[in-house]
Design an enzyme around this catalytic site. Structure first.
Site, short mmCIF file in Angstrom:
data_model
loop_
_atom_site.label_atom_id
_atom_site.label_comp_id
_atom_site.label_asym_id
_atom_site.label_seq_id
_atom_site.Cartn_x
_atom_site.Cartn_y
_atom_site.Cartn_z
N TYR A 1 3.75 -7.10 -13.54
CA TYR A 1 3.46 -8.27 -12.72
C TYR A 1 2.66 -7.84 -11.50
O TYR A 1 3.03 -6.88 -10.83
CB TYR A 1 4.77 -8.93 -12.28
CG TYR A 1 4.58 -10.18 -11.45
CD1 TYR A 1 4.01 -11.33 -11.99
CD2 TYR A 1 5.00 -10.23 -10.12
CE1 TYR A 1 3.85 -12.48 -11.23
CE2 TYR A 1 4.85 -11.38 -9.35
CZ TYR A 1 4.27 -12.51 -9.92
OH TYR A 1 4.13 -13.65 -9.16
N ASP B 1 -0.22 -0.61 -8.18
CA ASP B 1 0.45 -1.73 -7.54
C ASP B 1 1.82 -1.25 -7.10
O ASP B 1 2.77 -1.22 -7.88
CB ASP B 1 0.55 -2.91 -8.52
CG ASP B 1 1.32 -4.08 -7.91
OD1 ASP B 1 1.80 -3.94 -6.77
OD2 ASP B 1 1.43 -5.12 -8.58
N LYS C 1 6.38 -6.66 -0.01
CA LYS C 1 7.83 -6.47 0.09
C LYS C 1 8.24 -5.59 1.28
O LYS C 1 8.13 -6.06 2.40
CB LYS C 1 8.37 -5.98 -1.26
CG LYS C 1 8.01 -7.01 -2.35
CD LYS C 1 8.72 -6.91 -3.66
CE LYS C 1 8.48 -8.17 -4.48
NZ LYS C 1 7.69 -8.03 -5.68
C1 LIG Z 1 6.47 -8.92 -6.10
C2 LIG Z 1 5.33 -8.26 -6.71
C3 LIG Z 1 4.02 -8.74 -6.56
C4 LIG Z 1 3.71 -10.07 -5.90
O1 LIG Z 1 4.05 -10.09 -4.56
P1 LIG Z 1 4.24 -11.52 -3.85
O2 LIG Z 1 4.49 -11.16 -2.41
O3 LIG Z 1 5.39 -12.17 -4.53
O4 LIG Z 1 2.99 -12.28 -4.01
C5 LIG Z 1 2.98 -8.00 -7.07
N1 LIG Z 1 3.21 -6.83 -7.71
C6 LIG Z 1 4.45 -6.34 -7.87
C7 LIG Z 1 4.64 -5.04 -8.57
C8 LIG Z 1 5.55 -7.05 -7.40
O5 LIG Z 1 6.77 -6.57 -7.62
#
Ligand SMILES: *Cc1c(COP(=O)(O)O)cnc(C)c1O
Length: 428
Positions: free
Chosen positions: A144, A239, A267
């Site tokens: 994701y 990411d 985060k």
């Molecule tokens: C949570 C998450 C996102 C998206 O971040 P948001 O602040 O919810 O837009 C993207 N990549 C990873 C790996 C994530 O865990």
């Protein structure tokens, strides 16, 4: 436990907010039942609208690595707020957090702040395309990278939980530029490179996957991606929205000693306020507006309250040299306890863990990619989730999510959790 007040609040919310929530996975659709409405939180505990106390293993999906309402962060935000909450002009705190972040993360010279992990990944890919002059990207099934169009192709957690891996609204034109590979399968990546020579702008990957449960990279997987990107003049995007400032001071790059070209954050970097960021070496960041041609902007980007929260959080993680070790030990202890409790009742399971990320899959096979994650017994997960909730333990309401361990958890909390797992295991 009683949930009358949460039920009332959910009903009211559902009248004016689609599904009653502002982000789908909060809605309990994959486990059934009514979402718990939070009143407040402190340290390792959530207190819900009915006055129940829950031990929290989501921690706002990661940011609260030092526990809820961490006093230095709260103080920093309160003090900053008194000076005004947004200016749309540069402030010194932006440089302070940028200097600190760049000093903690290997292999990056500059960082740009945005408001969410989604924005960070979306901007990183635009930058990779602008820098490389190529258009297609490779992503992995079950990873994701936020909800921007290019990534809603087999997107893990929320998207999978709702059974709509390919969201309507994403055009065919956009989807055709996202090529799907299999996590932990270098061959699948090689095949895509071979079929699209000189078309791949970047490979984007969760270097430790966290959105199909926690899935560690096989030895050599990340190095293999690095080599493939080098051989094809493609950009490697890590990411680290979930793993950054969580698995090590310098994230997965430091943990496994692999250098990415662009790194995305979210985060933890916001300390619980809405922050994302992406970072890279000078030569790549020089492509970004206003010095370069790749456009990227944000009215509230670098917001002073958010920067104060993030700066204070990073400073705390940077000074406490044992924090990541302590987190790993607590997580390993939980792993051992849960595994024993489930084994005592002959419940087949696979537990994956890296540092302070852990997930429990009711599966007989090792969980190494999206396919093996999806094979696990979801009915059993539902009973497990509701059983634990009833014992005052709050885990993510989906089998495709990692649990996030915080330093606020005591060994007594962990023992309480393990005892609850044993009690629930008996009923599974
Ligand atoms: C949570 C998450 C996102 C998206 O971040 P948001 O602040 O919810 O837009 C993207 N990549 C990873 C790996 C994530 O865990």
């Amino acid at each position: 436990m009683k949930y009358q007040r949460s039920s009332q609040l959910f009903k009211a919310a559902s009248e004016v907010i689609p599904g009653g929530v502002n982000s789908p996975v909060r809605a309990f659709k994959s486990v059934g039942g009514t979402p718990v409405f939070v009143d407040k939180a402190k340290g390792a505990y959530l207190y819900d609208a009915d006055g129940n106390r829950l031990i929290d293993y989501i921690n706002s999906w990661g940011p609260m690595i030092l526990g809820h309402a961490f006093p230095p962060v709260i103080d920093a935000v309160v003090e900053k707020a008194k000076l005004g909450t947004s200016f749309g002009m540069p402030t010194e705190i932006e440089t302070q957090i940028a200097e600190l972040a760049v000093s903690m993360v290997p292999n990056v010279d500059q960082i740009r702040f945005v408001n969410s992990g989604t924005e960070a990944c979306m901007s990183a890919v635009r930058l990779a395309r602008g820098f490389s002059g190529k258009e297609k990207i490779i992503k992995f099934a079950g990873c994701y990278h936020g909800h921007s169009d290019s990534f809603l192709i087999q997107a893990g957690s929320g998207a999978v939980t709702f059974g709509s891996p390919n969201s309507p609204g994403v055009t065919k034109g956009t989807a055709k530029d996202t090529l799907l590979a299999t996590y932990n399968d270098l061959e699948s990546v090689t095949r895509i490179f071979e079929a699209n020579p000189s078309d791949i702008a970047c490979v984007i990957v969760e270097p430790v996957a966290g959105n199909m449960g926690c899935i560690p990279p096989h030895p050599g997987f990340l190095k293999g991606l690095r080599d493939l990107c080098d051989a094809n003049q493609s950009i490697l995007v890590f990411d680290e929205v979930m793993t950054g400032f969580r698995l090590a001071k310098g994230g997965v790059q430091e943990l496994y000693g692999i250098e990415a070209d662009i790194v995305c954050f979210g985060k933890v970097i916001g300390g619980g306020l809405p922050v994302g960021a992406f970072a890279a070496r000078h030569e790549i960041m020089a492509y970004l507006a206003p010095i370069g041609p790749v456009y990227q902007a944000g009215t509230l980007s670098g917001n002073p309250l958010a920067m104060a929260a993030g700066y204070t959080m990073l400073k705390a993680l940077n000074t406490d040299i044992e924090v990541f070790d302590r987190l790993s030990k607590k997580t390993a202890y939980l792993h051992k306890g849960i595994s024993k409790a489930l084994s005592d009742y002959q419940i087949s399971h696979t537990i994956n863990r890296v540092g302070s990320m852990i997930s429990v899959h009711f599966s007989k096979r090792p969980v190494v990619d999206f396919e093996t994650a999806a094979e696990a017994n979801n009915e059993r997960f539902k009973s497990f989730f509701h059983g634990l909730l009833n014992e005052g333990i709050y885990i993510a309401p989906s089998a495709f999510e990692s649990w996030f361990i915080t330093d606020a958890l005591t060994y007594q909390d962990l023992d309480e959790t393990i005892a609850a797992v044993a009690k629930v295991a008996k009923t599974l």
